[in-house]
Scaffold this active site. Structure first.
Site, PDB file in Angstrom:
ATOM      1  N   ASP A  10     -17.768   9.339   8.874  1.00  0.00           N
ATOM      2  CA  ASP A  10     -16.623  10.184   9.245  1.00  0.00           C
ATOM      3  C   ASP A  10     -15.540   9.409   9.978  1.00  0.00           C
ATOM      4  O   ASP A  10     -14.369   9.792   9.943  1.00  0.00           O
ATOM      5  CB  ASP A  10     -17.111  11.345  10.123  1.00  0.00           C
ATOM      6  CG  ASP A  10     -16.152  12.524  10.096  1.00  0.00           C
ATOM      7  OD1 ASP A  10     -15.778  12.959   8.983  1.00  0.00           O
ATOM      8  OD2 ASP A  10     -15.763  13.009  11.170  1.00  0.00           O
TER       9      ASP A  10
ATOM     10  N   CYS B 157      -9.349  11.247  16.062  1.00  0.00           N
ATOM     11  CA  CYS B 157      -9.292   9.936  15.401  1.00  0.00           C
ATOM     12  C   CYS B 157      -7.844   9.594  15.067  1.00  0.00           C
ATOM     13  O   CYS B 157      -6.934  10.400  15.263  1.00  0.00           O
ATOM     14  CB  CYS B 157     -10.135   9.964  14.125  1.00  0.00           C
ATOM     15  SG  CYS B 157      -9.272  10.712  12.717  1.00  0.00           S
TER      16      CYS B 157
ATOM     17  N   GLU C 218      -9.346  18.745  13.081  1.00  0.00           N
ATOM     18  CA  GLU C 218      -7.924  18.986  13.345  1.00  0.00           C
ATOM     19  C   GLU C 218      -7.139  19.156  12.045  1.00  0.00           C
ATOM     20  O   GLU C 218      -6.276  20.031  11.938  1.00  0.00           O
ATOM     21  CB  GLU C 218      -7.331  17.821  14.159  1.00  0.00           C
ATOM     22  CG  GLU C 218      -8.037  17.557  15.490  1.00  0.00           C
ATOM     23  CD  GLU C 218      -9.179  16.549  15.370  1.00  0.00           C
ATOM     24  OE1 GLU C 218      -9.929  16.591  14.366  1.00  0.00           O
ATOM     25  OE2 GLU C 218      -9.316  15.714  16.270  1.00  0.00           O
TER      26      GLU C 218
ATOM     27  N   HIS D  88     -11.194  16.560   8.622  1.00  0.00           N
ATOM     28  CA  HIS D  88     -11.677  16.509  10.002  1.00  0.00           C
ATOM     29  C   HIS D  88     -11.348  17.865  10.642  1.00  0.00           C
ATOM     30  O   HIS D  88     -10.575  18.653  10.076  1.00  0.00           O
ATOM     31  CB  HIS D  88     -10.959  15.384  10.748  1.00  0.00           C
ATOM     32  CG  HIS D  88     -11.581  14.035  10.548  1.00  0.00           C
ATOM     33  ND1 HIS D  88     -11.219  12.938  11.296  1.00  0.00           N
ATOM     34  CD2 HIS D  88     -12.558  13.617   9.693  1.00  0.00           C
ATOM     35  CE1 HIS D  88     -11.937  11.900  10.896  1.00  0.00           C
ATOM     36  NE2 HIS D  88     -12.751  12.273   9.939  1.00  0.00           N
TER      37      HIS D  88
HETATM   38 ZN   LIG Z   1      -9.818  12.992  12.732  1.00  0.00          ZN
END
Ligand SMILES: [Zn+2]
Ligand SMILES: [Ca+2]
Ligand SMILES: [Ca+2]
Ligand SMILES: [Zn+2]
Lengths: 162, 162
Positions: free
Chosen positions: B153, B90, B63, B61
């Site tokens: 995702d 997330c 981050e 992802h």
């Molecule tokens: Zn994430």
């Protein structure tokens, strides 16, 4: 294959990865992801280990590494799987398990470290701790040999040195 | 440099990465990690973007990708840094922020998705949502163009197709 047999298989795959990592000079935490939908033969989707030292990685913990090795999967696959890890999952790995709604986590040991087990349980994830001696001994040995690397891996100061 | 200026810098670096990802056909979520200890010049340690499509990755992802690109860091560095992300983090990325005890998270927008903001706040992390229009529009566009990739995702079924 019974769930107990699947768990033995999954944990052994994780332990083999932890030993491999230790033999490479790395942090000995291994993980595997096993897909076992009802009525089908269980399949080890991936098994891998912590890569902090081997790949100079800040994010490839055992569980993240196994999820990465499993590749892109549809939501349903995760929801029919169990993730195995030799050590209690940290908050990052806990978050990854919650993201993908993996319903079961089997942990080799949680004497050396306790991660996000309570958060997992409060989100309905089944958490099983096996108190495996081999996992415990390998991790204890590593923490004594390379404390700075271990504390770096969990975002903590090394007691007495930092 | 004021904190507001640092935040503008950090978010712009994250947005540039989101746009780069979109231009590559990837998921347009970018992130940056900025180290800004009191009295020192702020430094962008890393900036990167979601790599699901580009690297067939289930864990990179925005981050996580920025944290990975920043490499191995001592605990103290994370604790003096802010992480910027174009979209609300997330649970996996939230967990990574908690693992490394990053004290501030600046979010471009949370209209298209709300992640672990409450968990961050309940753990004492400062969470700032900037309601950035550019972030919002880019993400909205992507979600309309490639809904299956977006839902994959976040570990969700694609409504109406799965
Ligand atoms: Zn994430
Ligand atoms: Ca030290
Ligand atoms: Ca579909
Ligand atoms: Zn972890």
């Amino acid at each position: 294959m019974s769930l107990q047999e699947i768990d033995a298989l999954g944990l052994q795959a994780a332990i083999a990865q932890a030993k491999k990592s230790y033999s490479e000079g790395g942090i000995p935490i291994g993980s595997s992801l096993v897909h076992h939908p009802k009525g089908s033969t269980p399949k080890i989707l991936a098994a891998s280990h912590n890569q902090r030292i081997q790949k100079e990685s800040a994010t490839l913990h055992g569980e993240i590494s196994a999820l990465e090795a499993a590749g892109r999967l549809k939501a349903q696959i995760y929801r029919e799987s169990t993730i195995y890890t030799t050590l209690s999952p940290c908050m990052m790995c806990t978050g990854a398990i919650l993201l993908y709604k993996i319903p079961r986590v089997v942990i080799g040991e949680n004497k050396n470290f306790v991660g996000g087990e309570e958060l997992l349980k409060s989100n309905g994830v089944e958490v099983i701790v096996l108190e495996n001696e081999e996992c415990k001994e390998l991790m204890t040995k590593f923490m004594q040999e390379k404390p700075e690397e271990w504390f770096e891996d969990i975002g903590e100061y090394t007691p007495g040195t930092d």
